[in-house]
Design an enzyme around this catalytic site. Structure first.
Site, PDB file in Angstrom:
ATOM      1  N   HIS A   1      52.033  31.884 -30.436  1.00 13.43           N
ATOM      2  CA  HIS A   1      51.394  32.395 -29.127  1.00 13.43           C
ATOM      3  C   HIS A   1      50.044  32.070 -29.746  1.00 13.43           C
ATOM      4  CE1 HIS A   1      54.703  34.131 -27.220  1.00 13.43           C
ATOM      5  NE2 HIS A   1      55.111  34.997 -28.386  1.00 13.43           N
TER       6      HIS A   1
ATOM      7  N   SER B   1      50.559  37.158 -27.494  1.00 20.65           N
ATOM      8  CA  SER B   1      51.255  37.502 -28.845  1.00 20.65           C
ATOM      9  C   SER B   1      51.394  39.021 -29.036  1.00 20.65           C
ATOM     10  CB  SER B   1      50.324  37.025 -29.856  1.00 20.65           C
ATOM     11  OG  SER B   1      50.561  37.808 -31.273  1.00 20.65           O
ATOM     12  N   SER B   2      52.738  39.235 -29.423  1.00 20.55           N
ATOM     13  CA  SER B   2      53.104  40.617 -29.469  1.00 20.55           C
ATOM     14  C   SER B   2      52.334  41.295 -30.630  1.00 20.55           C
ATOM     15  CB  SER B   2      54.541  40.422 -29.790  1.00 20.55           C
ATOM     16  OG  SER B   2      55.045  41.885 -29.992  1.00 20.55           O
TER      17      SER B   2
ATOM     18  N   HIS C   1      60.311  32.384 -33.949  1.00 20.16           N
ATOM     19  CA  HIS C   1      60.996  33.635 -33.214  1.00 20.16           C
ATOM     20  C   HIS C   1      62.613  33.409 -33.481  1.00 20.16           C
ATOM     21  CE1 HIS C   1      57.345  34.642 -31.806  1.00 20.16           C
ATOM     22  NE2 HIS C   1      57.262  33.738 -31.024  1.00 20.16           N
TER      23      HIS C   1
ATOM     24  N   GLU D   1      61.843  36.795 -29.675  1.00 23.04           N
ATOM     25  CA  GLU D   1      62.610  37.206 -30.956  1.00 23.04           C
ATOM     26  C   GLU D   1      63.587  37.937 -30.779  1.00 23.04           C
ATOM     27  OE1 GLU D   1      59.962  39.115 -34.075  1.00 23.04           O
ATOM     28  OE2 GLU D   1      61.931  40.043 -34.813  1.00 23.04           O
TER      29      GLU D   1
END
Ligand code: F3S
Length: 698
Positions: free
Chosen positions: A64, A240-241, A97, A149
C-alpha cells in the site's frame, strides 16, 4: 574569521524571513518496511532481474504505497485484479497479504509461474485457520473484512466469522469450540477489547494473538512518542491499514497528528517554534520517503541552526557589557552637551556633559572629536532608552585615587586645579578627586585672599592620604619651597658679577629695593636706583614690578647679592660732557667745600673739582676762606677725564690777567695737584650728594 557585522535592521529582517524555527524531531525506530514487506519487495526485484522476457503481474498492488507501486510499474510489473487478466507463461506475484486456497488452485490451472511473497506470519495464520477448521473449530477473524489479508485468511475457512469491532463481537454466538485469530496489523488494544467480548459469546474460545510483533511494536512506539510530542507525523499511504491504525493511535495521544504520504505533503506552516515533532511510518513506507520527510524538517532546523549560529556570532561579535565596567570606545560625535561613543555593542554609549569632567572650563566639543579612542566607565548598560550611560569623570575619579595613592607612596607631585574655597583652605580637584589644601599650605608667602586661587592650576605634594575615609590633604607650599630651593641653588651656581637678570620687586625699604631674581632676593641700593637724588625707592620702582637688574656684587659667605638698576646710558654726565671742552670758561655753583678743594656744579648731575691750589691767586688754607656754599663762580676747564668721569676746574685761571706777574707768581700757590687728591676729583652724582654706594644691605 569573524561574523560580518549587520545592522540591527538587517538582523531583524533576517530573522523574520527565516522564521527562526527550531524543531526537536523524534523518529520511531520501528518506522518503515517491516520484515514481510522488505522480503516481498526484494523478491519482486529479484524476479525483475532474473527474467526480463516474461511478463510480470501483481495480483493487486504489491504494497500500500503509491510511489513504490508506481516505481515497479515503470519497471514492468503490471497490476491485475483478476487472474484471467494475466497472459500465459507469465509471472504472477502474490503479495505479502496472502491469498485463499481457491486462488492458488486457479493459478495452478492457468499454469502461471508464481512468486509468492505472502508474509510467513500471514501464512502461519492460514495454517492455523485451516488446521482448526479441519478439527471442528469455528473460526473467528478479528479484523477488517475488506482487507486483502482478512479476505485471504477467510478463504481458508469459508464459514469463518469476521468481527471488526466490539458491537459485532457482541453478536457472535458460538456454543462450541472456536479459534479466534487476528489480522496481523490489528491494534493490541482493539484485540483485547474484542476478545473480552468474545469470551462471553463463545463457549470454548481459543484465542491466537496473531498480531504481528512488528505491528504491535510499531504501534506501541507510536503511542509512546505521540504522548510526548507537540506534533506527530504518520508517513504512509492512506490505503494502508497499519498506517491508518498508526494515525488512529497518534490522534488519540497527540491532537496535532497528521498523515502525510511524502515530504511534499509536509506543511511547515503548521509547525511552531521549538515544536517537538514525532515521526512514524507504516510498514509499507519505504525508507527514502521517511528520509525525505525528516530531511525537510532537518533543513528547517539547519536554517534555524544557521540563524542561531548567526545570532550567536552576532552576539559574540558584540561586546558584553556590565555596569561598572571600564571599556574603550570610539567617539562618534561630540557636542558641548554630550559625547556619543561606539562601544562595539548593540547600542551606542552617551556621556552626558556632567559626566565628562569636573573642570568647568573644559569644553567638551574641543576636547573630544570624532574618531578618538577613549576609555569610559559604564554607569548603566541600559539607561531606559536603550543607550549605554557612560561617564568619563568616573574613570578620572577611579584612576585619580590610584594616581594619588601612588603619588603619596612615592612622594610624587600631582597636578590639579582649585575648585572652591572652604573653611580654612581650598579644595583642589586632582583627576576628579577632592584634595583639601589648608590655607597655610597654599603658598610660601602669606595669602590674604584665598579666592584668587580659584580656577587656577596648582601643583601639589600629598601630605595625607586615606582612601577609606576619602581624605586627601595636599600642599602647594611645599612645592613652592622646593622650587625656590632648587632655583636658589641653581642661582648660586651660575650667578656672576655683571650678569643682567630680570627679577621682581618684592619689598621696598628706605635704603633700597629687594628684588627676587629667581630663588633669592638681591638689593638695589637707593643710590643705584637713579642717577638723580631720590628720597625713597618708591619714586623709581614699586612692589611686584618686573625689573632688569645687573649683578654688582656677590657675597656668598653672607648670602648677599648687590644689584644695580640705573643704566650708564641714563647717566647725565655722559650726555653733558660733550658740551664742554678744555680751556673754556664755565659758570657753576659751589656745592661742596672740602679741605682739598671745592666741588662746582656746572649743571644737574655734572660737577667738577677746583683743587684748593686753583681756588685763588692768594694762598689759602681752606676753600671756605674765599668761597661759600651756593656761591656762583666762573672757572676754567683745565682737564676732562672721560674714562674717570672727572672734570678739573680752575677759578684762578678764569680771573682777569693781572699786571704785576711777578707778584702774582709769588702769591700763587703751587699748581701741582697732589696724587691723593686726583682720586677725589672723580666726580659722580653720588660723590656730590655724599651717598654710600656700597653694595651691602643695611
Ligand atoms: Fe508480515 Fe508483519 Fe509485515 S505480518 S507483512 S511482517 S506486518
Amino acid at each position: 574569521m569573524g561574523c560580518p557585522r549587520k545592522s540591527k535592521l538587517e538582523m531583524a529582517l533576517y530573522l523574520e524571513v527565516n522564521g527562526g524555527l527550531r524543531l526537536e524531531i523524534i523518529v520511531a525506530k520501528t518506522s518503515g518496511f517491516c520484515f514481510g514487506v522488505s522480503r516481498a519487495i526484494r523478491m519482486v526485484e529479484d524476479s525483475l532481474e532474473k527474467d526480463s522476457k516474461k511478463k510480470i503481474y501483481s495480483l493487486g498492488p504489491i504494497i500500500h504505497n503509491r510511489q513504490v507501486v508506481e516505481d515497479f510499474k515503470n519497471k514492468g510489473v503490471e497490476i491485475i485484479e483478476q487472474l484471467d487478466q494475466a497472459q500465459k507463461n507469465a509471472i504472477l506475484i502474490i503479495r505479502a497479504h496472502g491469498i485463499s486456497p481457491e486462488v492458488y488452485e486457479q493459478i495452478k490451472e492457468n499454469n502461471i509461474e508464481v512468486v509468492d511473497t505472502t508474509c510467513p506470519f500471514v501464512s502461519k495464520i492460514h495454517s492455523k485457520v485451516s488446521e482448526c477448521s479441519k478439527s471442528g473449530y469455528s473460526i473467528v477473524i478479528v479484523g477488517d473484512r475488506s482487507h486483502p489479508e482478512v479476505v485471504g485468511i477467510k478463504g481458508w475457512d469459508k464459514d469463518a466469522v469476521v468481527v471488526e469491532n466490539e458491537d459485532e463481537a457482541a453478536g457472535v454466538n458460538i456454543s462450541g469450540k472456536a479459534c479466534v485469530v487476528a489480522q496481523t496489523t490489528l491494534s493490541e488494544q482493539k484485540w483485547d477489547k474484542i476478545c473480552s467480548v468474545l469470551k462471553e459469546r463463545i463457549a470454548e474460545p481459543e484465542f491466537f494473538n496473531t498480531i504481528c510483533s512488528a505491528t504491535s511494536d510499531r504501534q506501541r512506539e507510536a503511542r509512546d512518542i505521540a504522548g510526548k510530542v507537540d506534533v506527530m507525523f504518520v508517513i504512509g499511504d492512506p490505503n494502508s491499514s497499519n498506517t491508518r491504525k498508526l494515525l488512529e493511535i497518534g490522534s488519540e495521544y497527540c491532537p496535532r497528528t497528521y498523515l502525510i504520504e511524502n515530504a511534499s505533503q509536509l506543511d511547515v506552516n503548521i509547525l511552531k517554534e521549538n515544536d517537538r515533532v514525532g515521526v512514524t511510518a507504516g510498514a509499507s513506507t519505504p525508507d527514502w520517503i521517511i528520509e525525505e520527510v525528516i530531511g525537510k524538517m532537518n533543513q528547517i532546523n539547519k536554517t534555524a541552526d544557521e540563524e542561531l549560529n548567526f545570532e550567536k556570532m552576532y552576539e559574540e561579535s558584540m561586546r558584553v557589557l556590565h555596569d561598572g565596567d571600564i571599556v574603550k570606545g570610539r567617539v562618534i560625535r561630540a557636542s558641548d552637551k554630550e559625547v556619543f561613543v561606539d562601544l562595539g555593542y548593540k547600542a551606542d554609549g552617551i556621556i552626558p556633559q556632567e559626566e565628562i569632567s569636573d573642570n568647568p572650563d573644559q569644553r567638551t566639543g574641543e576636547v573630544f572629536k570624532a574618531g578618538d579612542e577613549i576609555e569610559v566607565y559604564i554607569m548603566k548598560v541600559n539607561d531606559g532608552e536603550g543607550n549605554v550611560l557612560l561617564s568619563k569623570k568616573r574613570i578620572e575619579y577611579i584612576k585619580g585615587w590610584d594616581r594619588l595613592a601612588e603619588a603619596y607612596s612615592k612622594g610624587e607631585l600631582v597636578e590639579g586645579f582649585v575648585s572652591e574655597v572652604v573653611n580654612s583652605g581650598v579644595i583642589a580637584l586632582v583627576s576628579g578627586v577632592r584634595v583639601f589644601i589648608p590655607a597655610s599650605q597654599l603658598s610660601d608667602r602669606h595669602v590674604d585672599d584665598l579666592s584668587k586661587f580659584v580656577k587656577k592650576p596648582v601643583t601639589l605634594k600629598i601630605l595625607e592620604f586615606n582612601r577609606q575615609k576619602k581624605k586627601v590633604i595636599g600642599s602647594h607650599k611645599v612645592v613652592l619651597q622646593k622650587e625656590t630651593e632648587e632655583a636658589r641653588k641653581n642661582l648660586w651656581e651660575n650667578i656672576e658679577v655683571g650678569q643682567i637678570l630680570t627679577g621682581t620687586v618684592k619689598r621696598l625699604t628706605d635704603f633700597g629695593a629687594f628684588v627676587d631674581i629667581g630663588g633669592m632676593d638681591g638689593l638695589i641700593h637707593i643710590s643705584q636706583l637713579s642717577w638723580n637724588r631720590i628720597k625713597h625707592p618708591s619714586e623709581v620702582v614699586k612692589e611686584g614690578q618686573q625689573v632688569e637688574v645687573s649683578i654688582l656684587d656677590i657675597n656668598k659667605e653672607k648670602g648677599k647679592i648687590s644689584l644695580g638698576y640705573r643704566k650708564d646710558i641714563d647717566n647725565p654726565w655722559e650726555s653733558a660732557i660733550n658740551r664742554y671742552e678744555v680751556g673754556s670758561i664755565v659758570k657753576g655753583k659751589v656745592v661742596n667745600l672740602m679741605p682739598f678743594g671745592v666741588f662746582i656744579e656746572l649743571e644737574p648731575g655734572l660737577t667738577g673739582l677746583v683743587h684748593i691750589s686753583q681756588v685763588s691767586r692768594k694762598r689759602i688754607n681752606k676753600p671756605q676762606e674765599v668761597l661759600s656754599l651756593g656761591q656762583e663762580v666762573e672757572a676754567k676747564i683745565t682737564e676732562i677725564d672721560r674714562e674717570g668721569k672727572r672734570i678739573s676746574l680752575s677759578i684762578k685761571e678764569a680771573l682777569p690777567v693781572i699786571e704785576d706777574e711777578a707778584q702774582a707768581k709769588n702769591e700763587t700757590q703751587d699748581e701741582v695737584i697732589p696724587d691723593e687728591h686726583k682720586e677725589d676729583m672723580k666726580v659722580t652724582l653720588g660723590d656730590l650728594i655724599g651717598e654710600d654706594t656700597g653694595a651691602e644691605e643695611k
